[in-house]
Each structure stands twice: as structure tokens, then as C-alpha cells.
Design a protein around this motif. Structure first.
Motif, short mmCIF file in Angstrom:
data_model
loop_
_atom_site.label_atom_id
_atom_site.label_comp_id
_atom_site.label_asym_id
_atom_site.label_seq_id
_atom_site.Cartn_x
_atom_site.Cartn_y
_atom_site.Cartn_z
N ARG A 27 1.27 -4.10 -1.22
CA ARG A 27 2.72 -4.15 -1.46
C ARG A 27 3.09 -3.39 -2.73
O ARG A 27 4.23 -2.99 -2.92
CB ARG A 27 3.17 -5.61 -1.56
N TYR A 28 2.11 -3.18 -3.61
CA TYR A 28 2.34 -2.50 -4.88
C TYR A 28 1.62 -1.14 -4.96
O TYR A 28 2.06 -0.26 -5.69
CB TYR A 28 1.85 -3.38 -6.04
N PRO A 79 5.08 -3.54 4.13
CA PRO A 79 6.22 -2.93 3.41
C PRO A 79 5.96 -2.94 1.91
O PRO A 79 5.60 -3.97 1.33
CB PRO A 79 7.39 -3.83 3.79
N ILE A 80 6.14 -1.79 1.29
CA ILE A 80 5.96 -1.70 -0.16
C ILE A 80 7.22 -2.23 -0.83
O ILE A 80 8.33 -2.13 -0.28
CB ILE A 80 5.64 -0.25 -0.55
N ARG A 81 7.08 -2.80 -2.00
CA ARG A 81 8.17 -3.56 -2.61
C ARG A 81 9.39 -2.70 -2.93
O ARG A 81 10.51 -3.20 -2.97
CB ARG A 81 7.69 -4.25 -3.89
N THR A 82 9.21 -1.41 -3.16
CA THR A 82 10.31 -0.48 -3.40
C THR A 82 9.83 0.92 -3.03
O THR A 82 8.65 1.12 -2.72
CB THR A 82 10.76 -0.53 -4.88
N ASN A 83 10.75 1.90 -3.01
CA ASN A 83 10.31 3.24 -2.67
C ASN A 83 9.20 3.69 -3.62
O ASN A 83 9.40 3.76 -4.83
CB ASN A 83 11.48 4.22 -2.78
N PRO A 84 8.02 4.02 -3.11
CA PRO A 84 6.89 4.34 -3.98
C PRO A 84 6.85 5.82 -4.36
O PRO A 84 7.53 6.65 -3.76
CB PRO A 84 5.69 4.00 -3.09
N THR A 104 9.99 2.28 2.12
CA THR A 104 9.04 1.19 1.88
C THR A 104 8.13 0.95 3.07
O THR A 104 7.12 0.27 2.95
CB THR A 104 9.81 -0.11 1.56
N ALA A 118 3.74 1.76 -6.26
CA ALA A 118 4.97 1.06 -6.62
C ALA A 118 4.66 -0.10 -7.56
O ALA A 118 5.30 -1.15 -7.52
CB ALA A 118 5.68 0.54 -5.36
#
Length: 436
Positions: free
Chosen positions: A330-331, A366-371, A409, A434
Motif C-alpha cells: 500500500r506504500y 490499491p496504493i494509498r495515494t498516487n505514487p 492508486t 507512496a
């Protein structure tokens, strides 16, 4: 006249006669006739009734008195309920004694006292308890109750089992500088201001002349502001540090919430920028620390470990590495990671020459925000490049197309090349970052 009254009259008559014999004629002589004695008996009985509660009248009854002078019956064991056993004897509870509970007393050198549980032998054949005394059985049951009641709270930290951490960057060592802005991300979710070395028995954090630190940042939505939390760390030498305190998300940046120091090491929880919370494991300047496991949990009691003898051991087994990897993704996501599976090489095909490459890459979670996304060649050696499958060559100058709008994400849709690529099959790797 009742027998009980007659007995009292006789006792009074004896007292009067004795008094007369010792002192001669007294005023009590008027009671020496039967009517007088009966009158005196009734008076004594009336006086007694006014001062005490009615007793059962059981022969041999023991009576005590309260502060008001009222008599209170005291129940004592009847002779048939007593069992005398000489020293070294064995007591067998027959049916005649009833179901209990029983009171045991012993007498030594003329002094009586209660028998302690440690002095009573215990046969654990029926119960299965390995104990030779009643006290041992009690202790065993107490420990079993403690184990049964030891509920392990959810751990708010990711990649908490540092004896075998998730390490998507695949490096055996990471070096961070002494200042917090010189910290570098190494093992997943942890940034370090130290030299972090990965060995077969876990991680070791050292620093030449500054304090080694491992820090994990936690998003504020994971906390209930104003509630008590507990932090704990178990080191390789089987020692445990733990502390509890309140987390106030309204506090200013870099507010120290709480922590604890040990022998050249410590842990703390504090606020950071953008309301995120920093969990820190550190050591004294020049020290070396080897944390095995860490925990952040809601409540005032640590559930990371318990004591067995003089050593602390973990309550829970090592976590599921697949699950920990998904939490870390996620990060940060790297398709080159082969820690628990094969490398996830991405492949796409061009039907005709083009400088716009449709790839359709989906992230594992899903990544926590646009990476921030970086493309690597198929062998993972060259950044901003792809590999031609058939020719096994590297084609440089390939980047994410429309970085802000195209990269989301959930995954990656399109790449852009500096020049048109011929039709064919191509491969590449992706790193999406991210971290907090």
C-alpha cells in the motif's frame, strides 16, 4: 417448675448459702424460701433477656458479645466433625464429613496454626496437573488462567516482525545519516538513521558516532485521538521495553507523546508533520540494537510478549508474510521483489510501431495515494527503459505517459517512448513509491 428453672434456682441457692456462710446474716436471707428464690430467678432471667439475643440453648454452645453487650452464638465444630491425625498421618475424607469445605489446623510445640497449601501433598492423576503440592496446583491453574486470558491486540504497525522482515528493495544493508532528513527507507515501512544490516537472525542497527534509529510513520486515521496506546519492543537478548500514554492528534508537530529508555536503547511515540505519528526504536550514540519484534496497540497493556522464566517470548507466531507484503504494498510496490514469490515481470505487445505503449499494470493492492512510478528494463538494471523480448536488448527513454493523470492508486495504463518502438513483445519492471 421447669428443669432449667430448677437448675437456676439451685445455683442461686448455693450462692446465697455460700455468701451467708462466709459473711454471716445478709439481706439475701429473705429469699431463702422457695417463693423468694423463684422471684429472684424470674428477675435474673428478665434482665438477661433485655441484654442479649435469644440463644438456641444447645448444650456446650460458645457465646461471644458484641459492642452493645448482646450475646452472639459462636458455632464451633461438633466432636463428630473433627478428625485427629498424628504427625505424618494421612487424612482420608470419608462420606461422613460431607462435601466440605474443610478447615485444617496443626499443632506444633503446643502452638496451633492453619496448614498452608504448600504443606499439603497433591495427587494430579485425576486432574492432569503436574504438581506435588496444593500450592503448586494453584500456581499452575493461575498460570493457565493468565495464558487463557492473554488476548493479543491488533498490531497497528506494518512489517513488525523484524527477525524476518519484508524487504522489497532486496538490499542487504541500508545507510542513513545522523539527521532525520538524512533517513533512508530500507526494509519496508521503516526509515532509518543508522546502518541497518540484514542477517539470517534478523536486523542489526548500528551508528558510528550518532544515535541509531528506526522509524515507522503511521497515518492519523489509525488512531482515536485522546485514547491510551501502548508501544513495546522485544530485543534479541530477550529483554522487553514497553510504555503507555495518550495520543492527542491535535498536538503540534513533533510533540513527544510518551516513551521509555532501557540499557542503551529506547522506544517512543510522537507527532510528526501532516498529523502522522512516528514510532521510533533507537539507541545511544555509537550503540548497536537488534530489535526482534515491535508493537503499537490500543489500550494500556502490552500484548507483544510474556515471560517464561526470566526471558520474554512473543505471544504470537511470526505473521503471514504474504499478508504483511500486501500491507506494505500500500506504500511501496516493486515487481522485482522475490522474497516470497517469483519476480513479477510485466509484459506488453505492440501490434504496430508506436511511441505510446499500452501496458495495463495492476498493483497488488490499491496504493494509498498516487505514487511516484519508475520503469525499469526487464533485467531490472536500467531505469526508464524497457527490454525487447526477442532481441534481449534494452530500450532507454521510456517513461510513464501523463504521470499525474495516467498513474493512479490502482495501476498503470500507458507508457511513452522518446521514439516509436517497432512492433513486438516487450518486458519491464515497475517500482511505485507512496511512502509517508
Amino acid at each position: 417448675m421447669k428443669k432449667s428453672d430448677q437448675f437456676l434456682v439451685n445455683q442461686l441457692l448455693f450462692s446465697v448459702l455460700l455468701c451467708r456462710h462466709r459473711k454471716g446474716e445478709t439481706a439475701l436471707e429473705k429469699y431463702l424460701n422457695l417463693d423468694g428464690l423463684e422471684h429472684l430467678c424470674r428477675k435474673v432471667k428478665t434482665d438477661l433477656a433485655e441484654k442479649q439475643v435469644q440463644l438456641s440453648g444447645r448444650p456446650g454452645q460458645v457465646v461471644g458479645f458484641d459492642a452493645a453487650g448482646c450475646a452472639i452464638p459462636q458455632d464451633i465444630p461438633s466432636p463428630e466433625s473433627l478428625m485427629m491425625v498424628p504427625g505424618g498421618g494421612i487424612i482420608e475424607m470419608g462420606a461422613g464429613l460431607g462435601e466440605g469445605p474443610y478447615t485444617f489446623e496443626y499443632e506444633e510445640d503446643g502452638k496451633g496454626g492453619a496448614v498452608s497449601a504448600a504443606e499439603v501433598a497433591y495427587d494430579g492423576v485425576g486432574s492432569g496437573l503436574e504438581a506435588v503440592t496444593v500450592q503448586g496446583a494453584i500456581d499452575t491453574l493461575s498460570e493457565a488462567k493468565a495464558d487463557a486470558g492473554r488476548v493479543s491486540n491488533p498490531n497497528l504497525l506494518d512489517n513488525w516482525y523484524l527477525a524476518a522482515p519484508i524487504n522489497q528493495r532486496n538490499q542487504p544493508e541500508y545507510r542513513g545519516g545522523p539527521e532525520y532528513w538524512q533517513s533512508v527507507y530500507g526494509i519496508d515501512r521503516w526509515t532509518s538513521a543508522a546502518i541497518v544490516s540484514l542477517t539470517t537472525d534478523g536486523i542489526h542497527c548500528t551508528a558510528d558516532s550518532y544515535e541509531p534509529r528506526l522509524i515507522q510513520y503511521i497515518e492519523p486515521y489509525r488512531f482515536l485521538s485522546g485514547q491510551t496506546y501502548t508501544i513495546s519492543v522485544l530485543f534479541a537478548n530477550k529483554t522487553l521495553l514497553t510504555a503507555s500514554g495518550v495520543v492527542d492528534l491535535t498536538a503540534p508537530e513533533y510533540t513527544y507523546y510518551f516513551g521509555v529508555s532501557g540499557d542503551a536503547c529506547g522506544i517512543s511515540l510522537s507527532s510528526d508533520t501532516e498529523k502522522k505519528v512516528a514510532f521510533t526504536v533507537g539507541g545511544d550514540a555509537g550503540a548497536s540494537i537488534s530489535p526482534v519484534a515491535v508493537k503499537l496497540e490500543l489500550g494500556a497493556v502490552q500484548t507483544l510478549a510474556h515471560k517464561e522464566g526470566a526471558a520474554w517470548v512473543l505471544n504470537d507466531p511470526p505473521p503471514d508474510k504474504a499478508l504483511e507484503l500486501l500491507k506494505c504494498c500500500r506504500y511501496y510496490y516493486s515487481s522485482m521483489y522475490s522474497g516470497i514469490s517469483t519476480r513479477n515481470l510485466h509484459v506488453f505487445q505492440l501490434q504496430e510501431a508506436s511511441d505510446v505503449l499500452t501496458v495495463n499494470v495492476s498493483f497488488p493492492v490499491p496504493i494509498r495515494t498516487n505514487p511516484t512510478v519508475t520503469i525499469f528494463s526487464g533485467d531490472g538494471q536500467t531505469a526508464n527503459a524497457v527490454s525487447a523480448w526477442a532481441a534481449n536488448t534494452t530500450i532507454p527513454n521510456v517513461n510513464v505517459y501523463g504521470r499525474e493523470s495516467n498513474t493512479g492508486t490502482l495501476g498503470l495504463g500507458t507508457l511513452a517512448a522518446s521514439a516509436a518502438l517497432p512492433a513486438g513483445t516487450y518486458s519491464f519492471h515497475v517500482i511505485a513509491d507512496a511512502n509517508l
